[in-house]
Scaffold this active site. Structure first.
Site, PDB file in Angstrom:
ATOM      1  N   THR A 155       7.762  53.871  50.754  1.00 16.18           N
ATOM      2  CA  THR A 155       7.983  52.947  51.738  1.00 16.18           C
ATOM      3  C   THR A 155       8.120  51.135  51.347  1.00 16.18           C
ATOM      4  OG1 THR A 155       6.080  54.273  52.256  1.00 16.18           O
ATOM      5  CG2 THR A 155       6.505  51.563  52.758  1.00 16.18           C
ATOM      6  N   ARG A 215      15.773  54.808  50.861  1.00 15.21           N
ATOM      7  CA  ARG A 215      15.208  53.458  50.629  1.00 15.21           C
ATOM      8  C   ARG A 215      15.740  52.934  49.497  1.00 15.21           C
ATOM      9  NH1 ARG A 215       9.210  55.723  53.128  1.00 15.21           N
ATOM     10  NH2 ARG A 215       9.644  55.011  55.549  1.00 15.21           N
ATOM     11  N   PHE A 254      -0.076  44.577  57.755  1.00 16.86           N
ATOM     12  CA  PHE A 254       1.578  45.356  58.196  1.00 16.86           C
ATOM     13  C   PHE A 254       2.114  45.383  59.664  1.00 16.86           C
ATOM     14  CE2 PHE A 254       0.914  49.119  56.442  1.00 16.86           C
ATOM     15  CZ  PHE A 254       0.996  49.425  57.452  1.00 16.86           C
ATOM     16  N   ASN A 306      13.186  48.908  56.204  1.00 19.76           N
ATOM     17  CA  ASN A 306      13.112  49.726  55.354  1.00 19.76           C
ATOM     18  C   ASN A 306      13.894  51.344  55.574  1.00 19.76           C
ATOM     19  OD1 ASN A 306      11.079  50.707  56.700  1.00 19.76           O
ATOM     20  ND2 ASN A 306      10.161  51.513  54.689  1.00 19.76           N
ATOM     21  N   ARG A 315      10.682  63.460  53.588  1.00 22.23           N
ATOM     22  CA  ARG A 315       9.731  62.078  52.969  1.00 22.23           C
ATOM     23  C   ARG A 315      10.828  62.046  51.453  1.00 22.23           C
ATOM     24  NH1 ARG A 315       6.121  59.354  55.956  1.00 22.23           N
ATOM     25  NH2 ARG A 315       5.406  59.168  53.326  1.00 22.23           N
ATOM     26  N   LYS A 367      15.966  53.512  61.670  1.00 22.94           N
ATOM     27  CA  LYS A 367      15.243  51.846  62.049  1.00 22.94           C
ATOM     28  C   LYS A 367      16.182  51.510  62.674  1.00 22.94           C
ATOM     29  CE  LYS A 367      11.631  52.703  59.245  1.00 22.94           C
ATOM     30  NZ  LYS A 367       9.627  51.908  59.045  1.00 22.94           N
TER      31      LYS A 367
HETATM   32  N1  LIG Z   1       5.449  44.864  54.962  1.00 15.56           N
HETATM   33  C1  LIG Z   1       5.295  46.026  54.690  1.00 15.56           C
HETATM   34  N2  LIG Z   1       5.242  47.257  55.461  1.00 15.56           N
HETATM   35  C2  LIG Z   1       4.157  48.175  55.170  1.00 15.56           C
HETATM   36  C3  LIG Z   1       3.644  48.428  54.599  1.00 15.56           C
HETATM   37  N3  LIG Z   1       3.157  50.188  54.573  1.00 15.56           N
HETATM   38  C4  LIG Z   1       3.659  50.169  55.344  1.00 15.56           C
HETATM   39  N4  LIG Z   1       5.051  48.825  55.708  1.00 15.56           N
HETATM   40  C5  LIG Z   1       5.576  49.428  57.061  1.00 15.56           C
HETATM   41  O1  LIG Z   1       4.560  50.522  57.851  1.00 15.56           O
HETATM   42  C6  LIG Z   1       5.712  51.398  58.270  1.00 15.56           C
HETATM   43  C7  LIG Z   1       4.792  53.016  57.735  1.00 15.56           C
HETATM   44  O2  LIG Z   1       3.912  52.946  57.356  1.00 15.56           O
HETATM   45  P1  LIG Z   1       3.656  53.629  56.264  1.00 15.56           P
HETATM   46  O3  LIG Z   1       2.919  55.239  56.820  1.00 15.56           O
HETATM   47  O4  LIG Z   1       2.711  54.089  55.208  1.00 15.56           O
HETATM   48  O5  LIG Z   1       5.285  54.592  55.355  1.00 15.56           O
HETATM   49  P2  LIG Z   1       6.071  55.317  55.319  1.00 15.56           P
HETATM   50  O6  LIG Z   1       5.541  56.908  55.531  1.00 15.56           O
HETATM   51  O7  LIG Z   1       6.508  55.755  53.679  1.00 15.56           O
HETATM   52  O8  LIG Z   1       7.283  55.290  56.574  1.00 15.56           O
HETATM   53  C8  LIG Z   1       6.244  52.120  56.860  1.00 15.56           C
HETATM   54  O9  LIG Z   1       7.416  52.285  57.243  1.00 15.56           O
HETATM   55  C9  LIG Z   1       7.164  50.192  56.483  1.00 15.56           C
HETATM   56  O10 LIG Z   1       7.606  49.530  57.627  1.00 15.56           O
HETATM   57  C10 LIG Z   1       3.098  47.516  53.191  1.00 15.56           C
HETATM   58  O11 LIG Z   1       2.435  47.298  52.469  1.00 15.56           O
HETATM   59  N5  LIG Z   1       3.951  46.016  53.710  1.00 15.56           N
HETATM   60 MG   LIG Z   2       4.150  57.089  57.627  1.00 15.21          MG
END
Ligand SMILES: Nc1nc2c(ncn2[C@@H]2O[C@H](COP(=O)(O)OP(=O)(O)O)[C@@H](O)[C@H]2O)c(=O)[nH]1
Ligand SMILES: [Mg+2]
Length: 140
Positions: free
Chosen positions: A92, A103, A58, A113, A86, A10
């Site tokens: 996350t 992370r 978000f 992140n 992962r 990122k």
């Molecule tokens: N601020 C905030 N950002 C979030 C949250 N959940 C997800 N994100 C953002 O959105 C991205 C995609 O979300 P997700 O697919 O659920 O998580 P990932 O697969 O672990 O990256 C994450 O990597 C974060 O940058 C949250 O609860 N709060």
């Molecule tokens: Mg994801």
């Protein structure tokens, strides 16, 4: 089973000069880089990558971070690459991520992140296809 997955460093990772260290962890884990590009994503590309989150609270913060600077997209290949990447990325929210994960080490907050990694076989294929043509992926 050898798999390919899509990883994205990122904008925070690129801007902070952490690219080498994050790629080192991926290689240390035994994975090969089968494709790699530096890009500045448009809103449309970012929307396509994160379309399932469109309605989430978000989403706007996510899109503005991802479009804020250069990213590096990587096709990562190796044994159980999807699940293992992962795990290497960590939870996350960096506050909940294992300290040894990318992370947990480099993430700043829930939005900023450090890394994205595809969450399953279908998304890995879809996301690789968003950024790479078949002729751009090296065969080992
Ligand atoms: N601020 C905030 N950002 C979030 C949250 N959940 C997800 N994100 C953002 O959105 C991205 C995609 O979300 P997700 O697919 O659920 O998580 P990932 O697969 O672990 O990256 C994450 O990597 C974060 O940058 C949250 O609860 N709060
Ligand atoms: Mg994801």
């Amino acid at each position: 089973m050898s798999e390919r997955t899509l990883v994205m460093l990122k904008p925070d990772t690129v801007a902070r000069g952490l690219v080498g260290r994050v790629i080192q962890r991926i290689e240390d884990r035994g994975f090969r880089i089968a494709g790699l590009k530096i890009l500045r994503l448009t809103y449309e590309q970012t929307f396509e990558l994160y379309r399932i989150h469109e309605k989430k609270p978000f989403f706007n913060d996510l899109v503005s971070h991802i479009t804020s600077g250069a990213v590096i997209v990587i096709v990562v290949e190796g044994l159980n690459a999807i699940t293992a990447m992962r795990q290497l990325a960590g939870s996350t929210n960096p506050l909940e991520a294992d300290l040894g994960s990318v992370r947990g080490t480099f993430g700043l907050n829930g939005t900023i992140n450090a890394i994205h990694t595809a969450d399953g076989l279908e998304n890995a294929k879809r996301e690789i296809g968003l950024f790479f043509g078949l002729d751009e992926i090296v065969k080992y």
